[in-house]
Design an enzyme around this catalytic site. Structure first.
Site, PDB file in Angstrom:
ATOM      1  N   HIS A   1     -13.813 -52.420   2.623  1.00 40.71           N
ATOM      2  CA  HIS A   1     -12.447 -52.836   2.274  1.00 40.71           C
ATOM      3  C   HIS A   1     -12.350 -53.093   0.778  1.00 40.71           C
ATOM      4  O   HIS A   1     -13.328 -53.464   0.139  1.00 40.71           O
ATOM      5  CB  HIS A   1     -12.020 -54.080   3.065  1.00 40.71           C
ATOM      6  CG  HIS A   1     -12.983 -55.225   2.960  1.00 40.71           C
ATOM      7  ND1 HIS A   1     -14.136 -55.292   3.714  1.00 40.71           N
ATOM      8  CD2 HIS A   1     -12.994 -56.320   2.162  1.00 40.71           C
ATOM      9  CE1 HIS A   1     -14.798 -56.386   3.401  1.00 40.71           C
ATOM     10  NE2 HIS A   1     -14.141 -57.025   2.453  1.00 40.71           N
TER      11      HIS A   1
ATOM     12  N   HIS B   1     -10.279 -55.448  -1.843  1.00 47.15           N
ATOM     13  CA  HIS B   1      -9.383 -56.594  -2.008  1.00 47.15           C
ATOM     14  C   HIS B   1      -8.379 -56.260  -3.109  1.00 47.15           C
ATOM     15  O   HIS B   1      -8.779 -55.801  -4.188  1.00 47.15           O
ATOM     16  CB  HIS B   1     -10.149 -57.828  -2.478  1.00 47.15           C
ATOM     17  CG  HIS B   1     -11.159 -58.355  -1.510  1.00 47.15           C
ATOM     18  ND1 HIS B   1     -10.978 -59.522  -0.811  1.00 47.15           N
ATOM     19  CD2 HIS B   1     -12.378 -57.886  -1.140  1.00 47.15           C
ATOM     20  CE1 HIS B   1     -12.050 -59.752  -0.061  1.00 47.15           C
ATOM     21  NE2 HIS B   1     -12.914 -58.780  -0.242  1.00 47.15           N
TER      22      HIS B   1
HETATM   23  P1  AMP Z   1     -15.771 -59.663   1.832  1.00 49.81           P
HETATM   24  O1  AMP Z   1     -16.443 -60.885   1.276  1.00 49.81           O
HETATM   25  O2  AMP Z   1     -15.471 -58.659   0.770  1.00 49.81           O
HETATM   26  O3  AMP Z   1     -16.491 -59.081   3.032  1.00 49.81           O
HETATM   27  O4  AMP Z   1     -14.364 -60.183   2.305  1.00 49.81           O
HETATM   28  C1  AMP Z   1     -13.940 -60.272   3.627  1.00 49.81           C
HETATM   29  C2  AMP Z   1     -12.564 -60.887   3.619  1.00 49.81           C
HETATM   30  O5  AMP Z   1     -12.015 -60.723   4.916  1.00 49.81           O
HETATM   31  C3  AMP Z   1     -12.530 -62.390   3.310  1.00 49.81           C
HETATM   32  O6  AMP Z   1     -11.744 -62.608   2.145  1.00 49.81           O
HETATM   33  C4  AMP Z   1     -11.913 -63.018   4.563  1.00 49.81           C
HETATM   34  O7  AMP Z   1     -11.037 -64.075   4.258  1.00 49.81           O
HETATM   35  C5  AMP Z   1     -11.198 -61.843   5.194  1.00 49.81           C
HETATM   36  N1  AMP Z   1     -11.054 -61.876   6.647  1.00 49.81           N
HETATM   37  C6  AMP Z   1     -11.995 -62.169   7.568  1.00 49.81           C
HETATM   38  N2  AMP Z   1     -11.487 -62.078   8.819  1.00 49.81           N
HETATM   39  C7  AMP Z   1     -10.192 -61.696   8.676  1.00 49.81           C
HETATM   40  C8  AMP Z   1      -9.139 -61.420   9.591  1.00 49.81           C
HETATM   41  N3  AMP Z   1      -9.309 -61.522  10.920  1.00 49.81           N
HETATM   42  N4  AMP Z   1      -7.936 -61.062   9.093  1.00 49.81           N
HETATM   43  C9  AMP Z   1      -7.749 -60.971   7.755  1.00 49.81           C
HETATM   44  N5  AMP Z   1      -8.700 -61.205   6.844  1.00 49.81           N
HETATM   45  C10 AMP Z   1      -9.910 -61.567   7.292  1.00 49.81           C
END
Ligand code: AMP
Ligand code: ZN
Length: 153
Positions: A114, A116
């Site tokens: 993903h 951000h």
């Molecule tokens: P990363 O550290 O790049 O893996 O970021 C993962 C992101 O996903 C974090 O900022 C979380 O807050 C977000 N996240 C986790 N679960 C969900 C969810 N069910 N819906 C939306 N965002 C999520």
């Protein structure tokens, strides 16, 4: 240029049936979706660094950017770029950041690729950003504005 395939350690690795973002793609978990096509999806981060913090993902499960071919990496960032315009317009931000974490060492907590998109206002310039506590209503309102902006442009 073809890199050497290499695995990055991530104790958060999961199979697609258990993956949170795959479950969002399949509609098994709720999300504030702002964009979707046959290959990509964008939805609000539930624990955002700023109002409008959005995640853009390929629908197909892959753990890191190394699991994607070059064409798909290009498409992912093109999609994120389009989404960023709507995120910035909807939030009135002055800039935005792309963050893309790969592997546990890089703080990747969801092992599904993903990008951000984090909008930033001028008065936040240079500040360390903390996670915000937003209500479901606040998230829904922001998502609606981003969807409306995408629909206009
Ligand atoms: P990363 O550290 O790049 O893996 O970021 C993962 C992101 O996903 C974090 O900022 C979380 O807050 C977000 N996240 C986790 N679960 C969900 C969810 N069910 N819906 C939306 N965002 C999520
Ligand atoms: Zn997944």
């Amino acid at each position: 240029m073809k890199g050497t395939p290499k695995r990055l350690h991530n104790s958060a690795s999961v199979a697609p049936d258990k993956c949170v973002f795959c479950r969002i793609v399949r509609g098994e978990l709720p999300a504030e979706k702002v964009y979707e096509d046959d290959r990509y999806i964008a939805f609000l981060d539930i624990n955002p660094f700023s109002r409008g913090h959005t995640l853009v993902s390929p629908k197909a499960h892959g753990e890191t950017i190394w699991d994607m071919d070059e064409h798909d990496i290009g498409e992912l960032f093109m999609t994120a770029s389009e989404v960023s315009k709507a995120v910035v317009e909807a939030t009135g931000a002055d800039g935005f950041r792309f963050v893309q974490n790969n592997g546990e060492a890089a703080n990747q907590v969801v092992a599904h690729v993903h990008v951000h998109v984090i909008p930033i206002a001028m008065h936040e310039k240079g500040k360390v950003m903390d996670r915000l506590k937003l209500t479901p209503e606040q998230l829904a309102e922001t998502a609606k504005k981003i969807r409306e902006s995408l629909a206009r442009n």
